[in-house]
Design a protein around this motif. Structure first.
Motif, PDB file in Angstrom:
ATOM      1  N   ALA A  94       0.834  -1.203   0.000  1.00 46.63           N
ATOM      2  CA  ALA A  94       0.000   0.000   0.000  1.00 46.63           C
ATOM      3  C   ALA A  94       0.867   1.251   0.000  1.00 46.63           C
ATOM      4  O   ALA A  94       0.600   2.214  -0.735  1.00 46.63           O
ATOM      5  N   ILE A  95       1.932   1.256   0.814  1.00 47.95           N
ATOM      6  CA  ILE A  95       2.805   2.427   0.866  1.00 47.95           C
ATOM      7  C   ILE A  95       3.523   2.633  -0.464  1.00 47.95           C
ATOM      8  O   ILE A  95       3.729   3.767  -0.914  1.00 47.95           O
ATOM      9  N   ASP A  96       3.902   1.536  -1.137  1.00 47.48           N
ATOM     10  CA  ASP A  96       4.619   1.663  -2.404  1.00 47.48           C
ATOM     11  C   ASP A  96       3.760   2.270  -3.496  1.00 47.48           C
ATOM     12  O   ASP A  96       4.283   2.725  -4.523  1.00 47.48           O
ATOM     13  N   HIS A  97       2.436   2.276  -3.305  1.00 51.30           N
ATOM     14  CA  HIS A  97       1.574   2.949  -4.281  1.00 51.30           C
ATOM     15  C   HIS A  97       1.732   4.470  -4.227  1.00 51.30           C
ATOM     16  O   HIS A  97       1.408   5.162  -5.192  1.00 51.30           O
ATOM     17  N   TYR A  98       2.235   4.992  -3.121  1.00 54.25           N
ATOM     18  CA  TYR A  98       2.385   6.445  -2.965  1.00 54.25           C
ATOM     19  C   TYR A  98       3.755   6.848  -3.516  1.00 54.25           C
ATOM     20  O   TYR A  98       4.706   7.100  -2.786  1.00 54.25           O
ATOM     21  N   THR A  99       3.849   6.880  -4.834  1.00 52.02           N
ATOM     22  CA  THR A  99       5.145   7.107  -5.485  1.00 52.02           C
ATOM     23  C   THR A  99       5.658   8.533  -5.320  1.00 52.02           C
ATOM     24  O   THR A  99       6.832   8.798  -5.586  1.00 52.02           O
ATOM     25  N   ASP A 100       4.801   9.466  -4.903  1.00 54.49           N
ATOM     26  CA  ASP A 100       5.272  10.841  -4.709  1.00 54.49           C
ATOM     27  C   ASP A 100       6.051  10.988  -3.388  1.00 54.49           C
ATOM     28  O   ASP A 100       6.718  11.993  -3.176  1.00 54.49           O
ATOM     29  N   ILE A 101       5.939   9.985  -2.530  1.00 57.31           N
ATOM     30  CA  ILE A 101       6.693  10.006  -1.276  1.00 57.31           C
ATOM     31  C   ILE A 101       8.092   9.465  -1.566  1.00 57.31           C
ATOM     32  O   ILE A 101       8.238   8.423  -2.209  1.00 57.31           O
ATOM     33  N   PRO A 102       9.158  10.150  -1.082  1.00 58.13           N
ATOM     34  CA  PRO A 102      10.519   9.656  -1.334  1.00 58.13           C
ATOM     35  C   PRO A 102      10.705   8.224  -0.835  1.00 58.13           C
ATOM     36  O   PRO A 102      10.089   7.807   0.150  1.00 58.13           O
ATOM     37  N   ALA A 103      11.565   7.484  -1.500  1.00 60.63           N
ATOM     38  CA  ALA A 103      11.767   6.072  -1.180  1.00 60.63           C
ATOM     39  C   ALA A 103      12.245   5.888   0.256  1.00 60.63           C
ATOM     40  O   ALA A 103      11.831   4.945   0.940  1.00 60.63           O
ATOM     41  N   THR A 104      13.127   6.771   0.727  1.00 54.16           N
ATOM     42  CA  THR A 104      13.620   6.628   2.104  1.00 54.16           C
ATOM     43  C   THR A 104      12.494   6.827   3.121  1.00 54.16           C
ATOM     44  O   THR A 104      12.432   6.132   4.139  1.00 54.16           O
ATOM     45  N   VAL A 105      11.601   7.764   2.825  1.00 56.81           N
ATOM     46  CA  VAL A 105      10.468   8.012   3.734  1.00 56.81           C
ATOM     47  C   VAL A 105       9.515   6.824   3.697  1.00 56.81           C
ATOM     48  O   VAL A 105       9.001   6.385   4.736  1.00 56.81           O
ATOM     49  N   ARG A 106       9.282   6.284   2.494  1.00 51.62           N
ATOM     50  CA  ARG A 106       8.418   5.116   2.398  1.00 51.62           C
ATOM     51  C   ARG A 106       9.006   3.953   3.192  1.00 51.62           C
ATOM     52  O   ARG A 106       8.271   3.210   3.867  1.00 51.62           O
ATOM     53  N   GLY A 107      10.315   3.777   3.132  1.00 48.21           N
ATOM     54  CA  GLY A 107      10.937   2.697   3.878  1.00 48.21           C
ATOM     55  C   GLY A 107      10.748   2.869   5.387  1.00 48.21           C
ATOM     56  O   GLY A 107      10.471   1.899   6.102  1.00 48.21           O
ATOM     57  N   THR A 108      10.864   4.107   5.875  1.00 47.19           N
ATOM     58  CA  THR A 108      10.658   4.360   7.305  1.00 47.19           C
ATOM     59  C   THR A 108       9.217   4.093   7.703  1.00 47.19           C
ATOM     60  O   THR A 108       8.935   3.485   8.753  1.00 47.19           O
ATOM     61  N   LEU A 109       8.274   4.531   6.866  1.00 45.94           N
ATOM     62  CA  LEU A 109       6.857   4.301   7.167  1.00 45.94           C
ATOM     63  C   LEU A 109       6.547   2.802   7.211  1.00 45.94           C
ATOM     64  O   LEU A 109       5.839   2.328   8.118  1.00 45.94           O
ATOM     65  N   LYS A 110       7.075   2.034   6.271  1.00 52.11           N
ATOM     66  CA  LYS A 110       6.808   0.596   6.239  1.00 52.11           C
ATOM     67  C   LYS A 110       7.386  -0.094   7.469  1.00 52.11           C
ATOM     68  O   LYS A 110       6.737  -0.975   8.058  1.00 52.11           O
ATOM     69  N   ARG A 111       8.588   0.315   7.868  1.00 49.70           N
ATOM     70  CA  ARG A 111       9.186  -0.305   9.049  1.00 49.70           C
ATOM     71  C   ARG A 111       8.379   0.012  10.299  1.00 49.70           C
ATOM     72  O   ARG A 111       8.109  -0.884  11.120  1.00 49.70           O
ATOM     73  N   ARG A 112       7.983   1.242  10.466  1.00 47.11           N
ATOM     74  CA  ARG A 112       7.243   1.626  11.665  1.00 47.11           C
ATOM     75  C   ARG A 112       5.855   0.988  11.696  1.00 47.11           C
ATOM     76  O   ARG A 112       5.349   0.636  12.767  1.00 47.11           O
TER      77      ARG A 112
END
Length: 255
Positions: free
Chosen positions: A34-52
């Protein structure tokens, strides 16, 4: 293959959806997808969101109502990019048919300006906006705290005295030098108290004059009228005593 995937994703993304019946079409995919669908969010931020999200480290627990989202932070009322089913995403969702008293709990994960909402009832991963703290509200809180504690903010380096009135207000030490004008007034006071009438002075006695200059003669003081009266009275008394002594001597000679 890439074109086919893009067409599939475009078909899966709906511009506007109704979220009037939460729990009827829950999200069945994974949080990372689901987070990877938000491509406008930087990859590093997406990685932090997925981990948390995987560790359950949410930033806030909120309540979703028909007209807003409330928690320890302030959020915009709009919910967007909500996931349904396995691959469906809605750009904008509405909840206008909710009852006014309906409340749905949810968790919020934020990294910087990017916040993800996960409702408890259906797990429909979506996005919301966290509002920046209002400057007016922060100022009002600071003013209220200062009023409660009777405190005043004073810039560094500036000393403040309480306004207690003219009588008991603290005085600041000042070095006062005697001005020439004040010195001249004090000199005149000494001469008057000594029984002398000061001679005429230029400029009414204010400021230096010829008598104050080196090498210039100083006028002799003129006695006051009271001094003349006392002098004449003394001379008269001396004459009376002299005449009395003369008469006494003449009387003794006649005997």
């Amino acid at each position: 293959m890439t074109i086919l995937l893009a067409i599939t994703l475009a078909a899966a993304i709906q511009p506007t959806c109704s979220w009037d019946r939460p729990g009827q079409n829950p999200y069945t995919g994974g949080a990372a997808a689901a987070i990877d669908h938000y491509t406008d969010i930087p990859a590093t931020v997406r990685g932090t969101l997925k981990r948390r999200m995987a560790e359950g480290q949410s930033d806030d627990q909120v309540n979703i109502t028909r007209d807003g989202i409330s928690g320890k932070n302030q959020y915009g009322a709009q919910i967007r990019d909500m996931h349904f089913g396995k691959n469906s995403v809605c750009g904008t969702v509405t909840r206008s048919k909710w009852a006014a008293d309906r409340v749905e709990p949810a968790a919020v994960y934020c990294v910087g300006a990017h916040c993800v909402l996960v409702p408890k009832i259906c797990g429909n991963v979506s996005r919301i906006t966290r509002n920046a703290p209002a400057v007016a509200a922060a100022k009002q809180a600071a003013d209220g705290a200062a009023a409660d504690g009777n405190q005043h903010v004073i810039p560094d380096g500036i000393q403040q005295f309480d306004d207690t009135g003219l009588v008991d207000a603290p005085l600041r030490e000042q070095s006062i030098e005697l001005e020439p004008l004040e010195q001249a007034a004090r000199d005149r006071t000494r001469r008057v108290l000594g029984g002398l009438n000061p001679p005429a002075e230029p400029n009414g006695g204010f400021g230096p004059g010829p008598r104050d200059q080196p090498g210039q003669p100083v006028a002799a003081p003129v006695p006051e009228p009271e001094t003349w009266t006392m002098l004449l009275g003394g001379l008269g008394l001396v004459g009376w005593f002299a005449r009395r002594r003369a008469r006494a001597a003449a009387a003794v000679g006649d005997v």
